[in-house]
Design a protein around this motif. Structure first.
Motif, mmCIF file in Angstrom:
data_model
loop_
_atom_site.group_PDB
_atom_site.id
_atom_site.type_symbol
_atom_site.label_atom_id
_atom_site.label_comp_id
_atom_site.label_asym_id
_atom_site.label_seq_id
_atom_site.Cartn_x
_atom_site.Cartn_y
_atom_site.Cartn_z
ATOM 1 N N ARG A 141 0.468 -1.360 -0.064
ATOM 2 C CA ARG A 141 -0.053 0.353 -0.451
ATOM 3 C C ARG A 141 1.143 1.017 0.247
ATOM 4 N NH1 ARG A 141 -2.281 0.359 4.970
ATOM 5 N NH2 ARG A 141 -0.559 1.425 5.633
ATOM 6 N N ASP A 142 1.730 1.270 0.975
ATOM 7 C CA ASP A 142 2.993 2.674 0.683
ATOM 8 C C ASP A 142 3.480 2.802 -0.474
ATOM 9 O OD1 ASP A 142 1.592 2.392 3.715
ATOM 10 O OD2 ASP A 142 3.565 1.856 4.738
ATOM 11 N N TYR A 143 3.883 1.577 -1.144
ATOM 12 C CA TYR A 143 4.706 1.349 -2.001
ATOM 13 C C TYR A 143 3.833 2.203 -2.734
ATOM 14 C CZ TYR A 143 7.898 0.203 -6.092
ATOM 15 O OH TYR A 143 8.115 0.920 -7.186
ATOM 16 N N ALA A 144 2.946 1.498 -3.305
ATOM 17 C CA ALA A 144 1.273 2.398 -4.485
ATOM 18 C C ALA A 144 1.043 3.976 -4.455
ATOM 19 C CB ALA A 144 0.421 1.358 -4.125
ATOM 20 N N LEU A 145 1.006 4.304 -2.905
ATOM 21 C CA LEU A 145 0.837 5.682 -2.215
ATOM 22 C C LEU A 145 2.301 6.462 -2.600
ATOM 23 C CD1 LEU A 145 -0.559 5.485 1.004
ATOM 24 C CD2 LEU A 145 -1.367 5.785 -1.213
ATOM 25 N N ILE A 146 3.558 6.241 -2.747
ATOM 26 C CA ILE A 146 4.962 7.195 -2.937
ATOM 27 C C ILE A 146 5.083 6.841 -4.348
ATOM 28 C CG2 ILE A 146 6.324 5.091 -2.925
ATOM 29 C CD1 ILE A 146 8.157 7.513 -1.015
ATOM 30 N N CYS A 147 3.964 6.288 -5.135
ATOM 31 C CA CYS A 147 4.384 5.883 -7.103
ATOM 32 C C CYS A 147 3.863 7.150 -7.539
ATOM 33 C CB CYS A 147 4.138 4.696 -6.711
ATOM 34 S SG CYS A 147 5.663 3.290 -7.619
ATOM 35 N N GLU A 148 2.288 7.443 -6.651
ATOM 36 C CA GLU A 148 1.553 8.131 -6.531
ATOM 37 C C GLU A 148 2.186 9.693 -7.119
ATOM 38 O OE1 GLU A 148 -2.436 7.587 -5.688
ATOM 39 O OE2 GLU A 148 -2.249 5.690 -6.261
ATOM 40 N N SER A 149 2.141 9.462 -5.340
ATOM 41 C CA SER A 149 3.202 10.915 -5.753
ATOM 42 C C SER A 149 4.549 11.153 -5.612
ATOM 43 C CB SER A 149 4.044 11.000 -4.003
ATOM 44 O OG SER A 149 2.864 10.610 -2.965
ATOM 45 N N TYR A 150 5.126 9.732 -6.580
ATOM 46 C CA TYR A 150 5.947 9.969 -7.525
ATOM 47 C C TYR A 150 5.966 11.016 -8.601
ATOM 48 C CZ TYR A 150 10.175 9.117 -10.874
ATOM 49 O OH TYR A 150 11.594 9.140 -11.598
ATOM 50 N N TYR A 151 5.015 10.488 -9.679
ATOM 51 C CA TYR A 151 3.933 10.508 -10.738
ATOM 52 C C TYR A 151 3.981 12.530 -10.359
ATOM 53 C CZ TYR A 151 4.442 5.855 -11.783
ATOM 54 O OH TYR A 151 5.769 4.287 -11.859
ATOM 55 N N GLU A 152 2.609 12.401 -9.376
ATOM 56 C CA GLU A 152 2.464 13.436 -9.377
ATOM 57 C C GLU A 152 3.682 14.180 -9.112
ATOM 58 O OE1 GLU A 152 -0.414 14.573 -5.517
ATOM 59 O OE2 GLU A 152 -1.390 12.252 -6.409
ATOM 60 N N ALA A 153 4.577 14.573 -8.882
ATOM 61 C CA ALA A 153 6.350 15.479 -8.502
ATOM 62 C C ALA A 153 6.583 15.406 -9.695
ATOM 63 C CB ALA A 153 7.083 14.561 -7.607
ATOM 64 N N LEU A 154 6.748 14.503 -10.693
ATOM 65 C CA LEU A 154 7.219 14.793 -12.359
ATOM 66 C C LEU A 154 5.738 15.517 -13.186
ATOM 67 C CD1 LEU A 154 7.930 10.510 -12.874
ATOM 68 C CD2 LEU A 154 9.832 12.811 -12.487
ATOM 69 N N ARG A 155 5.431 15.745 -12.146
ATOM 70 C CA ARG A 155 4.274 16.519 -13.870
ATOM 71 C C ARG A 155 4.482 18.335 -13.006
ATOM 72 N NH1 ARG A 155 1.194 11.943 -13.765
ATOM 73 N NH2 ARG A 155 -0.153 12.821 -11.411
ATOM 74 N N GLY A 156 5.274 18.553 -11.988
ATOM 75 C CA GLY A 156 5.676 19.735 -11.848
ATOM 76 C C GLY A 156 6.551 20.191 -10.166
ATOM 77 N N SER A 157 7.615 19.327 -9.853
ATOM 78 C CA SER A 157 7.851 19.735 -8.840
ATOM 79 C C SER A 157 9.070 20.255 -9.466
ATOM 80 C CB SER A 157 8.332 19.333 -6.671
ATOM 81 O OG SER A 157 6.450 18.233 -6.937
ATOM 82 N N SER A 158 9.882 20.522 -8.211
ATOM 83 C CA SER A 158 11.546 20.815 -8.488
ATOM 84 C C SER A 158 12.247 19.507 -8.577
ATOM 85 C CB SER A 158 11.875 21.954 -7.648
ATOM 86 O OG SER A 158 11.789 21.106 -6.285
ATOM 87 N N PRO A 159 13.658 19.265 -8.961
ATOM 88 C CA PRO A 159 14.358 18.420 -9.419
ATOM 89 C C PRO A 159 14.806 17.743 -7.790
ATOM 90 C CG PRO A 159 14.907 19.974 -11.299
ATOM 91 C CD PRO A 159 14.390 20.509 -10.439
ATOM 92 N N SER A 160 14.538 18.285 -6.738
ATOM 93 C CA SER A 160 15.115 18.315 -5.436
ATOM 94 C C SER A 160 14.274 17.481 -4.731
ATOM 95 C CB SER A 160 16.249 19.485 -4.414
ATOM 96 O OG SER A 160 15.110 20.286 -4.147
ATOM 97 N N GLN A 161 12.767 17.874 -5.338
ATOM 98 C CA GLN A 161 12.004 17.552 -4.971
ATOM 99 C C GLN A 161 11.162 15.501 -5.336
ATOM 100 O OE1 GLN A 161 8.702 20.907 -5.306
ATOM 101 N NE2 GLN A 161 8.749 21.621 -2.995
#
Length: 155
Positions: free
Chosen positions: A87-107
Protein backbone atom coordinates in the motif's frame (compact mmCIF):
# COMPACT_ATOMS: atom_id res chain seq x y z
CA UNK A 1 24.78 -21.55 -9.70
CA UNK A 2 23.71 -22.90 -13.05
CA UNK A 3 22.60 -20.44 -15.70
CA UNK A 4 19.51 -22.61 -16.06
CA UNK A 5 18.23 -21.51 -12.65
CA UNK A 6 16.04 -18.81 -14.08
CA UNK A 7 12.49 -18.06 -15.13
CA UNK A 8 11.75 -18.56 -18.81
CA UNK A 9 8.13 -17.41 -18.52
CA UNK A 10 5.68 -15.81 -16.11
CA UNK A 11 1.93 -16.19 -16.53
CA UNK A 12 -0.86 -14.54 -14.59
CA UNK A 13 -4.13 -16.34 -13.91
CA UNK A 14 -6.25 -13.26 -14.60
CA UNK A 15 -9.46 -15.00 -13.56
CA UNK A 16 -8.29 -15.22 -9.94
CA UNK A 17 -6.82 -11.70 -9.59
CA UNK A 18 -8.39 -8.23 -9.57
CA UNK A 19 -9.35 -7.08 -13.07
CA UNK A 20 -6.78 -4.56 -14.32
CA UNK A 21 -7.34 -1.24 -15.99
CA UNK A 22 -5.46 -0.69 -19.26
CA UNK A 23 -2.71 1.14 -17.33
CA UNK A 24 -2.36 -1.63 -14.74
CA UNK A 25 -2.38 -4.30 -17.46
CA UNK A 26 0.49 -2.44 -19.12
CA UNK A 27 2.39 -2.29 -15.80
CA UNK A 28 1.90 -6.04 -15.37
CA UNK A 29 3.22 -6.78 -18.87
CA UNK A 30 6.26 -4.53 -18.36
CA UNK A 31 6.98 -6.12 -14.96
CA UNK A 32 6.76 -9.62 -16.48
CA UNK A 33 9.03 -8.63 -19.36
CA UNK A 34 11.63 -7.18 -16.96
CA UNK A 35 11.46 -10.23 -14.70
CA UNK A 36 11.86 -12.76 -17.51
CA UNK A 37 14.57 -10.71 -19.20
CA UNK A 38 16.95 -11.00 -16.25
CA UNK A 39 16.48 -13.12 -13.13
CA UNK A 40 17.97 -15.66 -10.77
CA UNK A 41 15.31 -18.09 -9.56
CA UNK A 42 16.25 -21.23 -7.66
CA UNK A 43 13.37 -23.31 -6.28
CA UNK A 44 14.31 -25.44 -3.28
CA UNK A 45 14.93 -29.04 -4.36
CA UNK A 46 15.11 -28.30 -8.08
CA UNK A 47 18.06 -29.67 -10.06
CA UNK A 48 17.86 -27.04 -12.79
CA UNK A 49 15.57 -25.01 -14.94
CA UNK A 50 14.54 -23.01 -16.72
CA UNK A 51 11.21 -22.60 -14.95
CA UNK A 52 7.73 -21.44 -15.83
CA UNK A 53 5.96 -19.47 -13.11
CA UNK A 54 2.19 -19.03 -12.92
CA UNK A 55 0.81 -16.58 -10.38
CA UNK A 56 -2.75 -16.86 -9.14
CA UNK A 57 -4.86 -16.04 -6.12
CA UNK A 58 -6.11 -18.88 -3.93
CA UNK A 59 -8.19 -18.08 -0.85
CA UNK A 60 -6.81 -14.51 -0.72
CA UNK A 61 -3.23 -15.79 -0.94
CA UNK A 62 -0.73 -15.53 -3.77
CA UNK A 63 0.05 -18.90 -5.34
CA UNK A 64 3.35 -19.53 -7.10
CA UNK A 65 3.02 -22.54 -9.43
CA UNK A 66 6.57 -23.41 -10.51
CA UNK A 67 7.25 -25.94 -13.26
CA UNK A 68 10.63 -26.97 -14.60
CA UNK A 69 12.32 -30.05 -16.01
CA UNK A 70 11.40 -32.87 -13.65
CA UNK A 71 10.13 -30.33 -11.10
CA UNK A 72 6.70 -29.05 -10.15
CA UNK A 73 5.72 -27.30 -6.96
CA UNK A 74 3.18 -24.80 -5.69
CA UNK A 75 3.85 -22.36 -2.87
CA UNK A 76 1.02 -20.29 -1.44
CA UNK A 77 1.87 -17.10 0.47
CA UNK A 78 -0.30 -14.92 2.60
CA UNK A 79 0.29 -11.33 1.59
CA UNK A 80 -1.01 -9.98 4.91
CA UNK A 81 2.54 -9.36 6.20
CA UNK A 82 3.22 -7.38 3.02
CA UNK A 83 -0.01 -5.36 2.84
CA UNK A 84 1.44 -2.24 4.43
CA UNK A 85 4.53 -2.03 2.26
CA UNK A 86 2.49 -2.76 -0.91
CA UNK A 87 0.00 0.00 0.00
CA UNK A 88 2.77 2.45 0.95
CA UNK A 89 4.67 1.69 -2.24
CA UNK A 90 1.56 2.37 -4.34
CA UNK A 91 1.03 5.68 -2.54
CA UNK A 92 4.61 6.84 -2.97
CA UNK A 93 4.56 5.86 -6.65
CA UNK A 94 1.51 8.11 -7.09
CA UNK A 95 3.39 10.91 -5.30
CA UNK A 96 6.40 10.34 -7.54
CA UNK A 97 4.33 10.60 -10.74
CA UNK A 98 2.67 13.77 -9.42
CA UNK A 99 6.08 15.22 -8.55
CA UNK A 100 7.29 14.53 -12.08
CA UNK A 101 4.50 16.74 -13.40
CA UNK A 102 5.49 19.91 -11.60
CA UNK A 103 7.94 19.69 -8.74
CA UNK A 104 11.51 20.86 -8.50
CA UNK A 105 14.32 18.40 -9.23
CA UNK A 106 15.22 18.22 -5.52
CA UNK A 107 11.62 17.38 -4.59
CA UNK A 108 11.49 14.71 -7.29
CA UNK A 109 14.78 13.26 -6.02
CA UNK A 110 13.48 13.15 -2.43
CA UNK A 111 10.30 11.32 -3.41
CA UNK A 112 12.30 8.98 -5.66
CA UNK A 113 14.66 8.10 -2.80
CA UNK A 114 11.67 7.20 -0.64
CA UNK A 115 10.17 5.18 -3.48
CA UNK A 116 13.41 3.23 -4.00
CA UNK A 117 13.70 2.62 -0.26
CA UNK A 118 10.18 1.16 -0.07
CA UNK A 119 10.86 -0.89 -3.19
CA UNK A 120 13.95 -2.39 -1.53
CA UNK A 121 12.01 -3.02 1.68
CA UNK A 122 9.26 -4.81 -0.24
CA UNK A 123 11.82 -6.89 -2.15
CA UNK A 124 13.55 -7.94 1.06
CA UNK A 125 10.23 -8.84 2.67
CA UNK A 126 9.25 -10.91 -0.37
CA UNK A 127 12.64 -12.67 -0.31
CA UNK A 128 12.15 -13.53 3.36
CA UNK A 129 8.58 -14.78 2.71
CA UNK A 130 9.97 -17.10 0.00
CA UNK A 131 12.93 -18.26 2.11
CA UNK A 132 13.23 -22.05 2.07
CA UNK A 133 10.99 -22.17 -1.00
CA UNK A 134 12.73 -20.12 -3.69
CA UNK A 135 16.09 -18.37 -3.61
CA UNK A 136 16.15 -14.98 -5.36
CA UNK A 137 18.88 -12.42 -5.81
CA UNK A 138 18.10 -8.81 -4.87
CA UNK A 139 17.33 -7.63 -8.41
CA UNK A 140 14.99 -10.56 -9.08
CA UNK A 141 13.24 -9.88 -5.76
CA UNK A 142 12.80 -6.22 -6.79
CA UNK A 143 11.33 -7.20 -10.15
CA UNK A 144 9.03 -9.78 -8.55
CA UNK A 145 7.89 -7.25 -5.94
CA UNK A 146 7.05 -4.82 -8.76
CA UNK A 147 4.90 -7.50 -10.36
CA UNK A 148 3.17 -8.37 -7.07
CA UNK A 149 2.33 -4.69 -6.59
CA UNK A 150 0.93 -4.50 -10.13
CA UNK A 151 -1.18 -7.61 -9.51
CA UNK A 152 -2.90 -6.10 -6.49
CA UNK A 153 -3.07 -2.47 -7.58
CA UNK A 154 -6.55 -1.04 -7.89
CA UNK A 155 -7.43 1.19 -10.82
Amino acid sequence: MSASHRLKSVEIDAATLPAPTAEIDHQRRVAIFDLVEQNSFIPEGAEGGPYALKLSSQDNRLAFDIVGPEFSRTHVLSLSPMKTVIRDYALICESYYEALRGSSPSQIESVDMGRRGLHNEGAELLKSRLEGKVELDQETARRLFTLVCALYRRG
